[in-house]
Design an enzyme around this catalytic site. Structure first.
Site, PDB file in Angstrom:
ATOM      1  N   HIS A 141     -15.968  18.375  51.066  1.00 15.48           N
ATOM      2  CA  HIS A 141     -15.238  18.222  49.793  1.00 15.48           C
ATOM      3  C   HIS A 141     -13.866  17.592  50.041  1.00 15.48           C
ATOM      4  O   HIS A 141     -13.507  16.596  49.431  1.00 15.48           O
ATOM      5  CB  HIS A 141     -15.032  19.576  49.108  1.00 15.48           C
ATOM      6  N   HIS A 146     -11.405  13.654  48.703  1.00 12.97           N
ATOM      7  CA  HIS A 146      -9.977  13.341  48.504  1.00 12.97           C
ATOM      8  C   HIS A 146      -9.452  12.177  49.336  1.00 12.97           C
ATOM      9  O   HIS A 146      -8.525  11.471  48.905  1.00 12.97           O
ATOM     10  CB  HIS A 146      -9.131  14.578  48.875  1.00 12.97           C
ATOM     11  N   GLU A 187      -9.121  16.567  40.854  1.00 16.93           N
ATOM     12  CA  GLU A 187     -10.440  17.139  41.175  1.00 16.93           C
ATOM     13  C   GLU A 187     -11.523  16.631  40.235  1.00 16.93           C
ATOM     14  O   GLU A 187     -12.646  16.407  40.664  1.00 16.93           O
ATOM     15  CB  GLU A 187     -10.395  18.671  41.106  1.00 16.93           C
ATOM     16  N   SER A 206     -17.624  14.773  45.398  1.00 18.77           N
ATOM     17  CA  SER A 206     -18.194  15.462  46.567  1.00 18.77           C
ATOM     18  C   SER A 206     -19.405  16.310  46.163  1.00 18.77           C
ATOM     19  O   SER A 206     -19.994  17.002  46.986  1.00 18.77           O
ATOM     20  CB  SER A 206     -17.135  16.362  47.219  1.00 18.77           C
TER      21      SER A 206
HETATM   22  N1  HBI Z   1      -5.188  24.774  49.424  1.00 15.34           N
HETATM   23  N2  HBI Z   1      -6.259  23.851  51.275  1.00 15.34           N
HETATM   24  C1  HBI Z   1      -5.987  23.823  49.946  1.00 15.34           C
HETATM   25  N3  HBI Z   1      -6.534  22.860  49.180  1.00 15.34           N
HETATM   26  C2  HBI Z   1      -6.285  22.793  47.844  1.00 15.34           C
HETATM   27  O1  HBI Z   1      -6.789  21.895  47.155  1.00 15.34           O
HETATM   28  C3  HBI Z   1      -5.443  23.761  47.265  1.00 15.34           C
HETATM   29  C4  HBI Z   1      -4.894  24.750  48.095  1.00 15.34           C
HETATM   30  N4  HBI Z   1      -4.091  25.689  47.558  1.00 15.34           N
HETATM   31  C5  HBI Z   1      -3.723  25.709  46.155  1.00 15.34           C
HETATM   32  C6  HBI Z   1      -4.375  24.650  45.372  1.00 15.34           C
HETATM   33  N5  HBI Z   1      -5.174  23.735  45.918  1.00 15.34           N
HETATM   34  C7  HBI Z   1      -4.172  24.547  43.877  1.00 15.34           C
HETATM   35  O2  HBI Z   1      -4.283  25.833  43.323  1.00 15.34           O
HETATM   36  C8  HBI Z   1      -2.779  23.952  43.560  1.00 15.34           C
HETATM   37  O3  HBI Z   1      -2.980  22.771  42.813  1.00 15.34           O
HETATM   38  C9  HBI Z   1      -1.958  24.858  42.751  1.00 15.34           C
HETATM   39 FE    FE Z   2     -10.101  19.480  46.243  1.00 19.30          FE
END
Ligand code: HBI
Ligand code: FE
Length: 288
Positions: A141, A146, A187, A206
């Protein structure tokens, strides 16, 4: 549940109440860790290849050209990619680099990395039985979804701005509303241009099922991107989206989102959240 897991769950907000899978004990204070290429078995690389080949075939007709262009430069069809290898190209293209992390990380660490052009990528890959769906982001994913767009200059700038806005939103107590912008655009974003309706969101591209659903199905509500509507819209984390927001270009997303959002948070403060499956009369409906 270890304190770290509770902290990540509490702060990330998007996760339901289940223990995280990664081994957070080996990560540094900023949650980065070495990517151990020896940790991947032949089965893991084979699973990556099957996931990759299935999605690439679909992306040709369902992903936007910018995603396809970014994917082409990555050369990661043969197995789980080595992040450092990708970084040599990515740093040169847009100054971004990938860091390995155990999985979801707390918002402040996440925002700080993005604000410094570091994209956190979960190092582990899903299990065979999760080939079609898993709750937490795995390497497929995070990388396949990304990374291709991090080589696109406007999107790369946007992702850094999002990190900066995340840190400002934390100070203003507005992370929940800001996180919807990431959710619905980074996303699950769609773009409609001369090519027609295409996906750019990582959560869509993904996922085999959601790529087809988001572009082909008549079930979801597709509406023109509207920043205030996105910030107020609740979302679902364990099913296909009920609504997808559609931009005409990444410039539109960048221009609308790069402004200082604090005045907008204030303007929306007393406007209620909108349920994920709501259809409002003012929605700019996009038909397929
Ligand atoms: N941590 N590794 C990782 N990947 C994410 O996409 C991610 C995260 N922590 C918080 C988060 N996304 C979302 O909740 C934020 O946009 C707030
Ligand atoms: Fe993501």
């Amino acid at each position: 549940m270890t304190p770290i897991t509770a902290r990540v769950l509490a702060s990330s907000g998007a996760m339901s109440d289940h223990a995280l899978r990664g081994d957070y004990s080996r990560a540094a204070a900023d949650f980065s860790m070495p990517q151990d290429m020896n940790a991947y078995s032949a089965e893991h690389h084979d699973l990556w290849r099957r996931l990759f080949n299935r999605q690439v075939a679909l992306a040709k007709t369902h992903a936007c050209q910018e995603f396809l262009d970014g994917l082409k430069d990555l050369d990661v069809a043969s197995g789980v990619p080595e992040f450092e290898q990708t970084n040599r190209t990515l740093r040169r293209q847009t100054g971004w680099e990938l860091i390995a992390v155990p999985g979801l990380i707390p918002n402040d660490a996440f925002f700080t990395h993005l604000a410094n052009r570091r994209f956190p990528v979960s190092w582990w890959i899903r299990e065979e039985k999760e080939i079609d769906y898993l709750v937490e982001p795995d390497v497929f994913h995070d990388f396949f979804g990304h990374v291709p767009l991090l080589s696109h200059p406007v999107f790369a700038d946007y992702m850094q701005v999002y990190g900066q806005q995340g840190l400002a939103a934390q100070a203003a107590g507005q992370v929940q509303r800001l996180s919807r912008l990431y959710w619905y655009m980074v996303e699950f974003g769609l773009i409609k241009n001369s090519q027609g309706l295409r996906a750019f969101g990582a959560g869509i591209l993904s996922s085999f099922g959601e790529t087809r659903f988001a572009i082909e199905s008549s079930i979801p509500h597709r509406v023109r991107f509207d920043l205030g509507r996105v910030l107020r819209s609740e979302y679902r984390i364990d099913s296909y989206q009920a609504i997808y927001f559609v931009v005409e270009s990444f410039d539109e997303l960048f221009d609308a989102s790069r402004a200082d959002l604090l005045p907008l948070y204030d303007e929306l403060r007393f406007r209620p959240d909108i349920p994920a499956d709501a259809r409002l009369p003012e929605d700019g409906v996009i038909t397929i």
